[in-house]
Design a protein around this motif. Structure first.
Motif, short mmCIF file in Angstrom:
data_model
loop_
_atom_site.label_atom_id
_atom_site.label_comp_id
_atom_site.label_asym_id
_atom_site.label_seq_id
_atom_site.Cartn_x
_atom_site.Cartn_y
_atom_site.Cartn_z
N ASN A 176 8.15 -14.33 -0.54
CA ASN A 176 7.14 -15.42 -0.41
C ASN A 176 5.74 -15.14 -0.42
O ASN A 176 4.83 -15.81 -0.59
N GLU A 177 5.58 -13.86 0.04
CA GLU A 177 4.23 -13.47 0.33
C GLU A 177 4.04 -12.05 -0.15
O GLU A 177 4.92 -11.38 -0.37
N GLU A 178 2.69 -11.68 -0.36
CA GLU A 178 1.97 -10.38 -0.55
C GLU A 178 1.78 -9.46 0.75
O GLU A 178 0.78 -10.05 1.39
N PHE A 179 2.45 -8.44 0.92
CA PHE A 179 1.89 -7.66 2.16
C PHE A 179 0.98 -6.51 1.77
O PHE A 179 1.14 -5.90 0.82
N MET A 180 0.42 -6.08 2.85
CA MET A 180 -0.89 -4.92 2.51
C MET A 180 -0.74 -4.10 3.73
O MET A 180 -0.74 -4.50 4.90
N VAL A 181 -0.95 -2.95 3.66
CA VAL A 181 -1.18 -1.67 4.68
C VAL A 181 -2.46 -1.15 4.26
O VAL A 181 -2.36 -0.59 2.79
N VAL A 182 -3.27 -0.65 5.04
CA VAL A 182 -4.48 -0.19 4.79
C VAL A 182 -4.09 1.53 5.17
O VAL A 182 -3.77 1.58 6.48
N ILE A 183 -4.36 2.27 4.36
CA ILE A 183 -3.99 3.69 4.31
C ILE A 183 -5.25 4.60 4.40
O ILE A 183 -6.53 4.22 4.19
N ASN A 237 8.92 -5.61 14.53
CA ASN A 237 8.22 -4.46 14.73
C ASN A 237 7.58 -3.86 13.60
O ASN A 237 7.95 -3.68 12.47
N SER A 238 6.07 -3.90 13.78
CA SER A 238 5.04 -3.73 12.59
C SER A 238 5.52 -2.20 12.11
O SER A 238 5.24 -1.96 10.92
N ASP A 239 5.74 -1.39 12.84
CA ASP A 239 6.12 0.10 12.45
C ASP A 239 6.84 0.17 11.41
O ASP A 239 6.93 0.86 10.60
N GLN A 240 8.16 -0.66 11.61
CA GLN A 240 9.29 -0.80 10.65
C GLN A 240 8.93 -1.48 9.30
O GLN A 240 9.31 -0.94 8.26
N ALA A 241 8.01 -2.41 9.51
CA ALA A 241 7.60 -3.07 8.23
C ALA A 241 6.64 -2.17 7.63
O ALA A 241 6.48 -2.07 6.35
N ILE A 242 5.92 -1.45 8.30
CA ILE A 242 4.79 -0.58 7.55
C ILE A 242 5.35 0.53 6.92
O ILE A 242 5.09 0.84 5.41
N GLN A 243 6.73 1.24 7.36
CA GLN A 243 7.55 1.88 6.90
C GLN A 243 8.21 1.74 5.48
O GLN A 243 8.17 2.08 4.41
N LYS A 244 8.71 0.29 5.56
CA LYS A 244 9.30 -0.53 4.28
C LYS A 244 8.21 -0.60 3.06
O LYS A 244 8.56 -0.43 1.73
N ILE A 245 7.07 -0.96 3.54
CA ILE A 245 5.80 -1.29 2.60
C ILE A 245 5.35 -0.02 1.97
O ILE A 245 5.16 0.17 1.00
N LEU A 246 5.40 1.25 2.73
CA LEU A 246 4.95 2.37 2.30
C LEU A 246 5.96 2.93 1.08
O LEU A 246 5.81 3.45 0.28
N LYS A 247 7.29 2.99 1.79
CA LYS A 247 8.23 3.38 0.75
C LYS A 247 8.42 2.61 -0.53
O LYS A 247 8.40 3.33 -1.49
N ASP A 248 8.32 1.20 -0.42
CA ASP A 248 8.57 0.49 -1.44
C ASP A 248 7.43 -0.22 -2.30
O ASP A 248 7.51 -0.97 -3.25
N PRO A 250 4.56 11.69 10.38
CA PRO A 250 4.08 10.44 11.03
C PRO A 250 3.10 9.55 10.63
O PRO A 250 2.09 9.71 10.01
N LEU A 251 3.51 8.28 11.01
CA LEU A 251 2.87 6.93 10.30
C LEU A 251 0.91 7.24 10.71
O LEU A 251 0.13 6.96 10.19
N ILE A 252 0.75 7.65 12.16
CA ILE A 252 -0.44 7.95 12.34
C ILE A 252 -1.41 8.90 11.34
O ILE A 252 -2.47 8.81 11.36
N ASP A 253 -0.71 9.53 10.62
CA ASP A 253 -1.22 10.38 9.73
C ASP A 253 -1.49 10.10 8.35
O ASP A 253 -1.92 10.32 7.59
N VAL A 254 -0.91 8.73 8.20
CA VAL A 254 -1.01 8.06 6.79
C VAL A 254 -1.77 6.71 6.79
O VAL A 254 -2.56 6.59 6.08
N VAL A 255 -1.41 5.93 7.83
CA VAL A 255 -1.91 4.47 7.78
C VAL A 255 -3.49 4.59 8.76
O VAL A 255 -3.75 5.32 9.63
N SER A 289 -5.86 7.59 2.91
CA SER A 289 -6.48 8.29 1.88
C SER A 289 -4.97 8.44 0.82
O SER A 289 -3.99 8.22 1.19
N PRO A 290 -5.38 8.44 -0.44
CA PRO A 290 -4.26 8.27 -1.59
C PRO A 290 -3.65 9.66 -1.18
O PRO A 290 -2.20 9.70 -1.37
N GLU A 291 -4.04 10.74 -0.90
CA GLU A 291 -3.42 12.17 -0.76
C GLU A 291 -2.46 11.98 0.50
O GLU A 291 -1.14 12.40 0.15
N ASP A 292 -2.62 11.25 1.54
CA ASP A 292 -1.74 11.30 2.52
C ASP A 292 -0.76 10.36 2.05
O ASP A 292 0.43 10.61 2.56
#
Length: 113
Positions: free
Chosen positions: A15-22, A75-86, A38-43, A24-27
């Protein structure tokens, strides 16, 4: 990357569009190949945002209820992992105008009489 470029990953939910700020594209590309990074090195932040009116529209922080409804977790970390993956990478450039133009030159000078 200049200061006006904001690299983001978007994920279209039910129902929504989610977004995570990263950071860099390379990371992000490295993370896609190796999710053990580690997510801290990406987001850029550990916040999940929800967009209203498309990717150019209003951006709000996603509520815990939204995360639970879409990702099955608060848990936002788990949601972030899903967003980054898919999700899909998108980079937007913002330009800020530093000079102001007159909007109606035909009106002449406006002074009180």
């Amino acid at each position: 990357m200049s200061n006006n470029e904001v690299p983001k990953v978007f994920y279209r939910g039910k129902n929504e569009e989610f977004m995570v700020v990263i950071q860099s594209p390379e990371d992000y590309r490295r993370y896609k190949k190796d999710p053990s990074i580690p997510l801290i090195d990406v987001v850029d932040s550990f916040k999940v945002f929800v967009t209203r009116a498309g990717t150019q529209g209003i951006i709000d922080e996603a509520s815990r209820a939204m995360l639970e409804n879409e990702f099955g977790t608060k848990n936002s970390d788990q949601a972030i992992q899903k967003i980054l993956k898919d999700g899909a990478f998108q980079e937007q450039k913002y330009t800020y105008k530093t000079e102001y133009d007159s909007t109606n030159d035909s009106m002449g000078a406006r002074v009180p009489h």
